[in-house]
Design a protein around this motif. Structure first.
Motif, PDB file in Angstrom:
ATOM      1  N   GLU A 261      24.970  -9.433   2.902  1.00 39.85           N
ATOM      2  CA  GLU A 261      25.170  -8.008   2.696  1.00 39.85           C
ATOM      3  C   GLU A 261      25.360  -7.666   1.234  1.00 39.85           C
ATOM      4  OE1 GLU A 261      28.352  -6.656   5.125  1.00 39.85           O
ATOM      5  OE2 GLU A 261      27.235  -6.850   7.012  1.00 39.85           O
ATOM      6  N   HIS A 262      25.884  -8.624   0.456  1.00 43.68           N
ATOM      7  CA  HIS A 262      26.154  -8.409  -0.973  1.00 43.68           C
ATOM      8  C   HIS A 262      25.660  -9.625  -1.741  1.00 43.68           C
ATOM      9  CE1 HIS A 262      28.551  -8.058  -4.703  1.00 43.68           C
ATOM     10  NE2 HIS A 262      28.459  -6.750  -4.473  1.00 43.68           N
TER      11      HIS A 262
ATOM     12  N   MET B 288      22.328  -6.375   7.420  1.00 41.56           N
ATOM     13  CA  MET B 288      22.179  -7.660   6.722  1.00 41.56           C
ATOM     14  C   MET B 288      20.815  -7.731   6.035  1.00 41.56           C
ATOM     15  SD  MET B 288      25.002  -9.312   7.247  1.00 41.56           S
ATOM     16  CE  MET B 288      24.708 -11.069   7.024  1.00 41.56           C
ATOM     17  N   ILE B 289      20.794  -8.336   4.872  1.00 40.16           N
ATOM     18  CA  ILE B 289      19.555  -8.503   4.122  1.00 40.16           C
ATOM     19  C   ILE B 289      19.029  -9.912   4.353  1.00 40.16           C
ATOM     20  CG2 ILE B 289      18.506  -8.548   1.817  1.00 40.16           C
ATOM     21  CD1 ILE B 289      20.747  -6.597   0.962  1.00 40.16           C
TER      22      ILE B 289
ATOM     23  N   LEU C  85      17.360  -6.474  -6.306  1.00 40.51           N
ATOM     24  CA  LEU C  85      16.930  -6.020  -4.980  1.00 40.51           C
ATOM     25  C   LEU C  85      18.030  -5.178  -4.322  1.00 40.51           C
ATOM     26  CD1 LEU C  85      15.107  -8.245  -2.365  1.00 40.51           C
ATOM     27  CD2 LEU C  85      16.938  -6.717  -1.667  1.00 40.51           C
ATOM     28  N   TRP C  86      19.246  -5.680  -4.355  1.00 37.25           N
ATOM     29  CA  TRP C  86      20.367  -5.001  -3.693  1.00 37.25           C
ATOM     30  C   TRP C  86      20.638  -3.633  -4.321  1.00 37.25           C
ATOM     31  CZ3 TRP C  86      25.513  -3.667  -5.079  1.00 37.25           C
ATOM     32  CH2 TRP C  86      26.358  -3.367  -4.001  1.00 37.25           C
ATOM     33  N   SER C  87      20.593  -3.556  -5.657  1.00 30.57           N
ATOM     34  CA  SER C  87      20.838  -2.264  -6.307  1.00 30.57           C
ATOM     35  C   SER C  87      19.730  -1.272  -5.981  1.00 30.57           C
ATOM     36  CB  SER C  87      20.995  -2.434  -7.821  1.00 30.57           C
ATOM     37  OG  SER C  87      19.862  -3.041  -8.401  1.00 30.57           O
TER      38      SER C  87
ATOM     39  N   ALA D 178      25.049 -15.787  -3.718  1.00 27.52           N
ATOM     40  CA  ALA D 178      25.481 -16.660  -4.816  1.00 27.52           C
ATOM     41  C   ALA D 178      26.371 -17.780  -4.299  1.00 27.52           C
ATOM     42  CB  ALA D 178      26.213 -15.847  -5.880  1.00 27.52           C
ATOM     43  N   ALA D 179      27.255 -17.468  -3.360  1.00 22.98           N
ATOM     44  CA  ALA D 179      28.130 -18.488  -2.779  1.00 22.98           C
ATOM     45  C   ALA D 179      27.321 -19.530  -2.019  1.00 22.98           C
ATOM     46  CB  ALA D 179      29.152 -17.832  -1.863  1.00 22.98           C
ATOM     47  N   ALA D 180      26.286 -19.091  -1.322  1.00 24.73           N
ATOM     48  CA  ALA D 180      25.442 -20.039  -0.590  1.00 24.73           C
ATOM     49  C   ALA D 180      24.701 -20.956  -1.560  1.00 24.73           C
ATOM     50  CB  ALA D 180      24.459 -19.286   0.300  1.00 24.73           C
TER      51      ALA D 180
END
Length: 370
Positions: A83-84, A1-2, A112-114, A89-91
């Motif tokens: 995680e993604h 988890m990030i 950041l994720w990429s 975005a949903a939050a």
């Protein structure tokens, strides 16, 4: 988890190299908000809130985005594990509207994720192109001769499509002059919703000039009017301000309100929702292109990455940094060569922020948690 441990917001002002006039206002400089997210393991992602300064294109402004990002979005980001990027975005979508503000943090999360995944932002989004075709947007000029000079300069630079801003009183005559001087130039016009249904004669005349599209002729919510116009002219109507989310696109498709879609990362609340709009439009046979908000290099980098997706079959507003800024906020500028911009293959955003330059041009800064 990030988990994000730090959020920084930087208000940065840059002068434009050439004044830009639309149907509603003129711009001589721009102030955008740069966003930095730092994860618990020290990985950093940058995004950009490219909102206008005044409430003309949309209801959001730099002031409103600063307040919403600082007081509402940043706290959500700091307390959400994900995680993604789509989960973050949903939050953030719990904050209604405020698409520009949400977009900046969403782009930073994707960058950041990429980086964590060791892939380019374009690859993370599903991009397939090594370079993207670039168009350019030109504002309203004081005279037709001045407009022709600007068009000629951009054509000489290799841009593959020119967009002309129009407004009541600055419509058919300047566009006809450009078409006469550049008969083979891929050309389209953008009204930013400045006309209404009583102006049908304007669009009937423009319909005869071989345009790629007529962008956003009417007000954002006037989808029925757009559908009526589209049924009466052969030139494709392109929707911009009318489509802020995927649900708007579903409605527009059902009404047949246009045949082309301008996807703007900022207008749609970030890359997460821009990709969803691309997927729906592509499945529906609607060509898309990536519009711009005069982004600095960070937001422009996100546009380049998005434009690498397969449904972006028309030239996008990913013109080189030098078209708008003498110096950009990245260590190297985004460059357009012969009408194309290369898509970076390195992990993350592809262009690095120039931290000293950003600090020198910042009008405000906040770090959260304090």
């Amino acid at each position: 988890m990030i988990r994000i441990e730090n959020v920084e917001l930087h208000r940065v002002r840059l002068p434009l190299v050439h004044e830009f006039q639309t149907s509603s206002h003129a711009k001589r400089s721009l102030e955008h908000i740069l966003v930095m997210l730092r994860s618990a393991d020290g990985v950093v992602g940058w995004g950009e809130i490219a909102s206008p300064s005044g409430p003309f294109y949309s209801a959001e402004t730099v002031e409103s985005c600063w307040a919403v990002a600082r007081s509402f979005l940043a706290p959500i980001v700091l307390r959400t594990s994900w995680e993604h990027p789509s989960e973050l975005a949903a939050a953030m979508a719990k904050v209604r509207g405020n698409h520009f503000a949400r977009a900046g943090l969403d782009v930073a999360a994707w960058a950041l994720w990429s980086s964590l995944q060791g892939v380019s932002l374009a690859s993370a989004l599903g991009g397939e192109r090594a370079r993207v075709s670039a168009g350019v947007s030109l504002g309203i000029e004081p005279t037709i001769d001045a407009l022709l000079e600007q068009v000629g300069a951009r054509v000489a630079e290799g841009y593959q499509r020119v967009k002309l801003k129009i407004a009541p009183g600055w419509d058919v005559a300047p566009v006809r002059a450009v078409r006469s001087a550049f008969p083979d130039l891929p050309l389209h016009v953008d009204a930013n919703g400045a006309f209404d249904v009583s102006d049908i004669s304007v669009f009937s005349a423009l319909d005869e000039l071989g345009l790629l599209m007529i962008e956003q002729p009417f007000a954002p919510r006037a989808l029925v009017a757009h559908a009526t116009l589209q049924s009466s002219i052969s030139t494709p109507v392109c929707l911009d301000e009318s489509v802020e989310d995927v649900e708007d696109l579903v409605t527009a498709l059902r009404l047949r309100a246009g045949r082309i879609l301008n996807i703007k990362v900022s207008r749609m609340g970030g890359l997460t929702f821009a990709v969803r709009a691309h997927d729906l439009a592509r499945a529906s046979g609607v060509p898309v292109w990536c519009g711009g908000m005069h982004e600095f290099g960070i937001g422009r980098a996100a546009n380049v990455a998005l434009s690498a997706l397969p449904g972006f079959t028309l030239p996008s507003d990913v013109s080189g940094s030098d078209k708008y800024y003498a110096r950009d906020v990245t260590t190297s500028p985004i460059v357009c060569v012969d009408g194309f911009v290369d898509v970076p293959s390195s992990p993350g955003l592809g262009w690095e922020p120039d931290l000293d330059f950003i600090a020198a041009h910042a009008t405000d800064r906040v770090a959260l948690p304090a």
